[in-house]
Scaffold this active site. Structure first.
Site, PDB file in Angstrom:
ATOM      1  N   PRO A 228       0.470  -0.702   0.439  1.00  0.00           N
ATOM      2  CA  PRO A 228      -0.080  -0.152   0.399  1.00  0.00           C
ATOM      3  C   PRO A 228       0.832   1.182   0.383  1.00  0.00           C
ATOM      4  CG  PRO A 228      -0.453  -1.339   1.676  1.00  0.00           C
ATOM      5  CD  PRO A 228       0.868  -2.268   1.278  1.00  0.00           C
ATOM      6  N   PRO A 229       0.243   2.364  -0.363  1.00  0.00           N
ATOM      7  CA  PRO A 229       1.113   3.184  -0.665  1.00  0.00           C
ATOM      8  C   PRO A 229       1.318   4.202   0.975  1.00  0.00           C
ATOM      9  CG  PRO A 229      -0.763   4.380  -1.130  1.00  0.00           C
ATOM     10  CD  PRO A 229      -1.335   2.583  -0.341  1.00  0.00           C
ATOM     11  N   THR A 231       4.160   3.139   2.498  1.00  0.00           N
ATOM     12  CA  THR A 231       4.937   1.904   3.350  1.00  0.00           C
ATOM     13  C   THR A 231       6.435   1.563   3.244  1.00  0.00           C
ATOM     14  OG1 THR A 231       4.056   0.552   1.290  1.00  0.00           O
ATOM     15  CG2 THR A 231       3.151   0.119   3.758  1.00  0.00           C
ATOM     16  N   GLY A 232       7.051   2.605   2.548  1.00  0.00           N
ATOM     17  CA  GLY A 232       8.610   3.035   2.741  1.00  0.00           C
ATOM     18  C   GLY A 232       8.772   1.901   1.499  1.00  0.00           C
ATOM     19  N   THR A 234       9.523   3.281  -1.917  1.00  0.00           N
ATOM     20  CA  THR A 234      10.380   4.045  -2.398  1.00  0.00           C
ATOM     21  C   THR A 234      12.036   4.112  -1.813  1.00  0.00           C
ATOM     22  OG1 THR A 234       8.739   5.435  -3.244  1.00  0.00           O
ATOM     23  CG2 THR A 234      10.618   6.483  -3.600  1.00  0.00           C
ATOM     24  N   HIS A 452     -13.330 -12.798  13.693  1.00  0.00           N
ATOM     25  CA  HIS A 452     -13.340 -13.463  12.630  1.00  0.00           C
ATOM     26  C   HIS A 452     -11.900 -13.991  12.151  1.00  0.00           C
ATOM     27  CE1 HIS A 452     -14.755 -13.087   8.767  1.00  0.00           C
ATOM     28  NE2 HIS A 452     -13.192 -13.883   8.310  1.00  0.00           N
ATOM     29  N   GLU A 453     -10.978 -13.558  12.885  1.00  0.00           N
ATOM     30  CA  GLU A 453      -9.953 -14.121  12.439  1.00  0.00           C
ATOM     31  C   GLU A 453      -9.480 -14.999  13.568  1.00  0.00           C
ATOM     32  OE1 GLU A 453      -8.366 -14.112   9.461  1.00  0.00           O
ATOM     33  OE2 GLU A 453      -9.761 -11.895   8.570  1.00  0.00           O
ATOM     34  N   ASP A 529     -14.571 -15.086   2.031  1.00  0.00           N
ATOM     35  CA  ASP A 529     -15.084 -16.112   1.967  1.00  0.00           C
ATOM     36  C   ASP A 529     -15.371 -17.496   1.823  1.00  0.00           C
ATOM     37  OD1 ASP A 529     -12.824 -15.993   4.371  1.00  0.00           O
ATOM     38  OD2 ASP A 529     -14.396 -15.499   5.583  1.00  0.00           O
TER      39      ASP A 529
HETATM   40  P1  ADP Z   1       5.961   4.289  -0.908  1.00  0.00           P
HETATM   41  O1  ADP Z   1       6.713   4.803  -1.810  1.00  0.00           O
HETATM   42  O2  ADP Z   1       5.344   3.110  -0.355  1.00  0.00           O
HETATM   43  O3  ADP Z   1       4.060   4.816  -1.121  1.00  0.00           O
HETATM   44  P2  ADP Z   1       7.729   6.266   0.336  1.00  0.00           P
HETATM   45  O4  ADP Z   1       8.666   5.329   0.650  1.00  0.00           O
HETATM   46  O5  ADP Z   1       7.249   7.191  -0.405  1.00  0.00           O
HETATM   47  O6  ADP Z   1       6.641   5.039   0.528  1.00  0.00           O
HETATM   48  O7  ADP Z   1       7.226   6.497   2.003  1.00  0.00           O
HETATM   49  C1  ADP Z   1       7.279   8.321   2.260  1.00  0.00           C
HETATM   50  C2  ADP Z   1       7.513   8.580   3.657  1.00  0.00           C
HETATM   51  O8  ADP Z   1       6.874   7.686   4.624  1.00  0.00           O
HETATM   52  C3  ADP Z   1       9.555   8.113   3.575  1.00  0.00           C
HETATM   53  O9  ADP Z   1       9.834   9.125   2.746  1.00  0.00           O
HETATM   54  C4  ADP Z   1       9.844   8.016   5.224  1.00  0.00           C
HETATM   55  O10 ADP Z   1       9.855   9.282   6.138  1.00  0.00           O
HETATM   56  C5  ADP Z   1       8.642   7.413   5.642  1.00  0.00           C
HETATM   57  N1  ADP Z   1       8.792   5.942   6.062  1.00  0.00           N
HETATM   58  C6  ADP Z   1       7.427   4.908   4.959  1.00  0.00           C
HETATM   59  N2  ADP Z   1       7.442   4.121   5.337  1.00  0.00           N
HETATM   60  C7  ADP Z   1       8.856   4.539   6.459  1.00  0.00           C
HETATM   61  C8  ADP Z   1       9.252   2.949   7.202  1.00  0.00           C
HETATM   62  N3  ADP Z   1       9.314   2.235   6.898  1.00  0.00           N
HETATM   63  N4  ADP Z   1      10.557   3.035   7.860  1.00  0.00           N
HETATM   64  C9  ADP Z   1      10.254   4.654   8.049  1.00  0.00           C
HETATM   65  N5  ADP Z   1      10.297   5.298   7.409  1.00  0.00           N
HETATM   66  C10 ADP Z   1       9.353   5.238   6.337  1.00  0.00           C
HETATM   67 ZN    ZN Z   2     -12.375 -14.496   6.553  1.00  0.00          ZN
HETATM   68 MG    MG Z   3       6.620   6.435  -3.498  1.00  0.00          MG
END
Ligand code: ADP
Ligand code: ZN
Ligand code: MG
Length: 666
Positions: A228-229, A231-232, A234, A452-453, A529
């Site tokens: 998901p968006p 989550t890190g 990039t 549920h889980e 399910d």
């Molecule tokens: P995505 O590319 O998955 O949409 P990004 O990498 O652009 O997410 O994340 C945006 C910002 O959120 C990062 O620059 C960082 O500051 C923070 N961030 C997101 N995920 C993490 C993580 N797992 N650990 C630390 N910081 C995170």
């Molecule tokens: Zn279920």
């Molecule tokens: Mg990104």
């Protein structure tokens, strides 16, 4: 959903794809046109103002009066203006120094000709296109201007490393991040340990490629980061480049898709050219779905022929196949919608490895907060573990945002330090934002999901051949799932017994059954399910012929369907058999439902306790989970029930649904 509305394949196409060598030539000509066009424009403005300088415009009524008074000598009539001269003495007698006058006629004044003749005015007409510079302007100059402007934009798009063109058409905008720029390492990414472990391998490929190539092994070309968006993804990609000390080239899939057809493909070419020059390096393609969307699923507006997006995708596939695996270029792609990706992208030799980057659990959130907190001045009362507990469903980006929000709040009240109170307020703000995106569950929803889980896990632990329940989680995953239960088979199975199949149906229905046992109400959370359970029961009857009543008849013709094409897959059967199949499918699902209800009713205290623990920890796995599931006790006749024998006790929750209501509808 078609979200790629900037793909522009429905835009008018001002120019076909220019091959590279012609492009520069074209651009030069365009520049010339621009200058020429500007010249024309100036000249025409100047000349038209010169011409109209010594002419006086008068109202049309005055012109008519003058005609009637026989003062007009001659007139030139155009559809939108009339120029006329007065008879010599009149002009001198008038106070005006002008000799010719001009007036704007009423449209379609048919009587005018008649009037002019009556008063002996010498008159002539000019063609509608008044032959002046206006014509040149609209027919020649405007297109010239357009082309000039376009070539200007093209040239700006070329504009060096920054690529800060107006539209940036032309060259790839892949920005180069040298190691000095990013300085990101795996220490900056927290809470996604599995992904880090997998990407560590990529770092190793880049750093010690000889180790692999010496043995003839091929280094993978593409790794897909899915999650998901925020989550890190990039961040992880940058960290891989940082850890391996290689250049980081990045471009977003949506940047490939421009207004002009063919530009995307040429960008892909440029990108790979750059990458090969910089190898070893990481090429990061963000939003891969914008460009790699399945070719079947495109916008209905895309006209005939190959769309821009399709061309770009094909170019990408070509380039990926074209470079040698061991050149040291590794592609990392990121997407939050893997399901829309074109399957061709994930074939061997392309993005054939997937790394899941999920939202963090409580421990992960604590770790992420610990990455971001050192940047701000913290008060002593800030309890990181508590913050982690208060932020279920937050992604890494949400947490980074939270830390910043709290600091802003502290600054606004002129505080010296960011306190827990600031964080509490910031959490509320961030949650309010997330709720709009429906990504944060209410307390009631979380409780429902937890039960549920747990229901899946308890029933799953008792079923033959279903494998070990590895993990249950209520951390929202991907786009749809609010929680999940991970159960892995102990061995590869090629044959599944009747009891195992009935058991799987019971496991699938256990989530919903737990909701019924605990709360006496059901939610939409079990939709998936139920879908799976019903399909399984249908195959049980129509494909595997396992039904005691209907026997080993292949009621389903799905195998032959490949030859015969679409249509009803059921064998032609009498209405009675049709009804019998439907009843049997329903009976199998129902009995699975009753089994699940009986097990959960029998183990109600464990269900309650486990769900509570799950709400606390968000994830149960390993020994904690095993210890809980050890307490689960199978009801007396379970193995008989799973062979379709014996009476499964009726639960009032299951009684509600009677087939008689369906068939003997009154
Ligand atoms: P995505 O590319 O998955 O949409 P990004 O990498 O652009 O997410 O994340 C945006 C910002 O959120 C990062 O620059 C960082 O500051 C923070 N961030 C997101 N995920 C993490 C993580 N797992 N650990 C630390 N910081 C995170
Ligand atoms: Zn279920
Ligand atoms: Mg990104």
């Amino acid at each position: 959903m078609v979200f790629n509305n900037h793909s522009g394949s429905n835009q008018p196409n001002p120019s076909p794809n220019q091959p590279d060598d012609q492009k520069s030539n074209f651009r030069w000509v365009g520049g010339g046109f621009l200058i020429l066009a500007a010249g024309f424009l100036l000249f025409s403005v100047a000349s038209s103002s010169l011409q109209s300088g010594d002419r006086e415009s008068v109202p049309y009524s005055r012109f008519l009066e003058q005609v009637e008074a026989d003062q007009v000598k001659e007139a030139t009539v155009a559809p939108n203006r009339i120029r006329y001269e007065l008879k010599g003495n009149q002009a001198e007698a008038g106070s005006e120094s002008a000799q010719t006058f001009e007036t704007v006629p009423i449209q379609n004044d048919q009587s005018l000709t008649e009037l002019l003749r009556q008063h002996d005015v010498e008159f002539s007409a000019v063609p509608p296109q008044d032959g002046g510079w206006g014509g040149v302007l609209s027919w020649v100059l405007l297109p010239l201007l357009f082309f000039g402007l376009w070539s200007f934009i093209l040239r700006r798009g070329q504009g060096g490393a920054g690529g800060a063109g107006i539209l940036g058409v032309g060259k790839s905008k892949a920005r180069l991040y040298s190691e000095g720029d990013t300085k990101v390492t795996f220490d900056d990414v927290a809470g996604v340990d599995e992904a880090k472990t997998e990407l560590q391998e990529v770092v190793d490929f880049l750093k010690n490629s000889d180790k692999y190539t010496r043995l003839g092994a091929k280094i993978p070309k593409g790794v897909l980061l899915v999650g998901p968006p925020g989550t890190g993804k990039t961040l992880l990609a940058k960290a891989v480049a940082g850890e391996a000390s290689v250049p980081f080239l990045s471009i977003s899939g949506s940047e490939f898709i421009e207004m002009f057809v063919g530009v995307g493909a040429s960008r892909v070419r440029d990108l790979f050219e750059q990458a090969k020059k910089q190898a070893p390096c990481i090429v990061f393609i963000d939003e891969l779905d914008a460009l790699g969307k399945s070719r079947g699923s495109q916008s209905p507006f895309a006209g005939g022929g190959m769309s821009e997006q399709e061309q770009t995708l094909n170019q990408l596939l070509n380039e990926m196949d074209g470079f040698d695996a061991n050149t040291g270029v590794i592609l990392l792609g990121a997407t939050n919608r893997p399901e829309v990706l074109d399957p061709a992208l994930q074939r061997p030799g392309r993005f054939d490895r997937q790394v899941v980057v999920d939202r963090p659990d409580k421990i992960g959130r604590k770790a992420i907060l610990e990455v971001h907190l050192p940047a701000i001045a913290l008060a002593d009362d800030v309890d990181v573990a508590k913050l982690a507990a208060q932020t279920p469903g937050f992604s890494g980006a949400d947490l980074a945002n939270l830390v910043n929000e709290a600091a802003l709040l502290a600054a606004r009240r002129n505080g010296d330090e960011v306190t827990m109170a600031d964080f509490s307020e910031a959490i509320e703000r961030v949650i309010a934002g997330l709720e709009k995106k429906s990504r944060v569950l209410s307390e009631k929803e979380r409780t429902t999901v937890a039960h549920h889980e747990t229901g899946h896990a308890i029933v799953g632990s008792l079923m033959p051949g279903a494998g070990k329940v590895e993990k249950i989680s209520i951390v929202p995953r991907g786009v749809g799932a609010l929680g999940y239960t991970l159960q892995l088979p102990e061995e590869d199975k090629f044959l599944v017994g009747e009891d195992e199949l009935r058991g799987r149906i019971a496991i699938l229905l256990a989530g919903r059954s737990a909701e019924e046992v605990m709360f006496g109400r059901i939610s939409t959370g079990a939709g998936d399910d139920i879908q799976k359970a019903t399909e399984m029961a249908e195959r049980f009857v129509t494909v595997y012929g396992m039904s005691h009543k209907l026997g080993p008849i292949a009621y389903d013709k799905r195998q032959q369907q490949f030859i015969e094409g679409m249509g009803n897959t059921r064998r032609a059967v009498s209405p009675q058999v049709m009804e019998a199949i439907d009843r049997e499918v329903k009976e199998i699902v129902d009995s699975g439902h009753r089994v699940a209800l009986a097990i959960l009713e029998h183990n109600r205290p464990v269900l309650e306790e486990m769900a509570q623990k799950l709400l606390e920890a968000e994830v149960l796995d390993g020994e904690t989970l095993a210890a809980e599931l050890d307490k689960v006790d199978p009801p007396a006749h379970l193995s008989e029930w799973l062979m379709g024998k014996g009476e499964v006790p009726d639960h009032e929750a299951a009684q509600r649904y009677s087939l008689e209501q369906v068939f003997h509808h009154s």
